[in-house]
Write an enzyme that holds these catalytic residues in place. Structure first.
Site, PDB file in Angstrom:
ATOM      1  N   CYS A 101       0.992  -0.814   0.304  1.00 30.35           N
ATOM      2  CA  CYS A 101       0.275   0.259   0.135  1.00 30.35           C
ATOM      3  C   CYS A 101       0.593   0.917  -0.212  1.00 30.35           C
ATOM      4  CB  CYS A 101      -0.876  -0.222   1.101  1.00 30.35           C
ATOM      5  SG  CYS A 101      -2.308   0.923   0.790  1.00 30.35           S
TER       6      CYS A 101
ATOM      7  N   HIS B 121      -3.587  -5.153   1.662  1.00 29.03           N
ATOM      8  CA  HIS B 121      -2.171  -5.482   3.193  1.00 29.03           C
ATOM      9  C   HIS B 121      -2.447  -7.061   2.805  1.00 29.03           C
ATOM     10  CE1 HIS B 121      -2.055  -1.294   4.203  1.00 29.03           C
ATOM     11  NE2 HIS B 121      -3.512  -1.333   3.941  1.00 29.03           N
TER      12      HIS B 121
ATOM     13  N   GLU C  23      -0.882  -8.481   5.446  1.00 28.08           N
ATOM     14  CA  GLU C  23      -0.558  -8.121   6.333  1.00 28.08           C
ATOM     15  C   GLU C  23      -1.448  -8.606   7.882  1.00 28.08           C
ATOM     16  OE1 GLU C  23      -0.510  -6.112   4.555  1.00 28.08           O
ATOM     17  OE2 GLU C  23      -0.324  -4.553   5.628  1.00 28.08           O
TER      18      GLU C  23
HETATM   19  N1  GLN Z   1      -3.744   6.471   1.086  1.00 29.13           N
HETATM   20  C1  GLN Z   1      -2.362   6.086   1.749  1.00 29.13           C
HETATM   21  C2  GLN Z   1      -1.257   6.166   0.928  1.00 29.13           C
HETATM   22  O1  GLN Z   1      -1.558   7.429  -0.207  1.00 29.13           O
HETATM   23  C3  GLN Z   1      -2.092   4.690   0.914  1.00 29.13           C
HETATM   24  C4  GLN Z   1      -2.856   3.586   2.654  1.00 29.13           C
HETATM   25  C5  GLN Z   1      -2.185   2.245   2.847  1.00 29.13           C
HETATM   26  O2  GLN Z   1      -1.208   2.276   2.957  1.00 29.13           O
HETATM   27  N2  GLN Z   1      -3.482   2.351   3.651  1.00 29.13           N
HETATM   28  O3  GLN Z   1      -0.145   7.212   1.166  1.00 29.13           O
END
Ligand code: GLN
Length: 192
Positions: free
Chosen positions: A80, A173, A175
């Site tokens: 992410c 995610h 994890e």
């Molecule tokens: N929206 C976040 C970003 O742009 C990422 C979200 C996340 O890691 N769950 O950094």
């Protein structure tokens, strides 16, 4: 073989990654200082807020040494926000990136009404069953350049995981679900 895996612990959900790596029998080092990089055989960059992680990488003098180690072959798994900081391009937005993966990412790609959602995502390199994927204000991978490859798409074709050698980026995610197959796959990738 037991490895020492760094988990970037500046911000974000690093504790969940720590648990996954320990379940797989490896040692964990929480990375906050440039000298921590000398002790690790691989690095996980967790989810969180990519602007904050990028800013802290600069403030903690980690960005440049990390780029040097990754270019020298350090395996990295970014989830992410971690995937965002690995990308070479996030649509021209100005925020610090490690920028080593040949992927183009769109931040917050799923819009407000879908800020968080779950979906089963087929990851062919893992076989079946599909991964139960949790997306939290998730990015999407808009383009995968010739140095990288797609490893997972949603049913509508949106790319949500990519690989470049021993670098892996996921929009979701892994994890958070206790399904360690993607961590295990990343740890199994051969050195460059
Ligand atoms: N929206 C976040 C970003 O742009 C990422 C979200 C996340 O890691 N769950 O950094």
């Amino acid at each position: 073989m037991k490895r020492t895996i760094g988990i970037l612990a500046l911000q974000g959900d690093f504790a969940e990654h720590r648990a996954a790596v320990e379940r797989l029998g490896h040692e964990v080092v929480e990375v906050r200082l440039p000298s921590d990089l000398d002790r690790i055989d691989g690095l996980i960059i967790p989810g969180g807020e990519s602007t904050t992680i990028g800013k802290l990488l600069v403030d903690f003098s980690l960005l440049e040494p990390l780029r040097v180690r990754v270019n020298a072959g350090l395996p990295v798994f970014g989830t992410c926000a971690g995937a965002i900081v690995l990308a070479r391009d996030i649509g021209g937005l100005a925020q610090p990136l490690i920028g080593v993966m040949d992927i183009v990412i769109k931040r917050n790609a799923f819009g407000r009404q879908l800020q968080s959602f779950e979906a089963n995502v087929d990851v062919p390199v893992l076989g079946s069953p599909p991964m139960h994927a949790i997306f939290i204000r998730a990015p999407a991978i808009e383009q995968v350049g010739p140095r990288a490859e797609v490893i997972a798409r949603m049913a509508d074709g949106t790319i949500v995981a990519a690989r470049q050698g021993n670098l892996i980026a996921t929009a979701f995610h892994p994890e958070l679900t206790g399904d360690d197959r993607l961590h295990r796959y990343w740890l199994s990738l051969p050195p460059p």
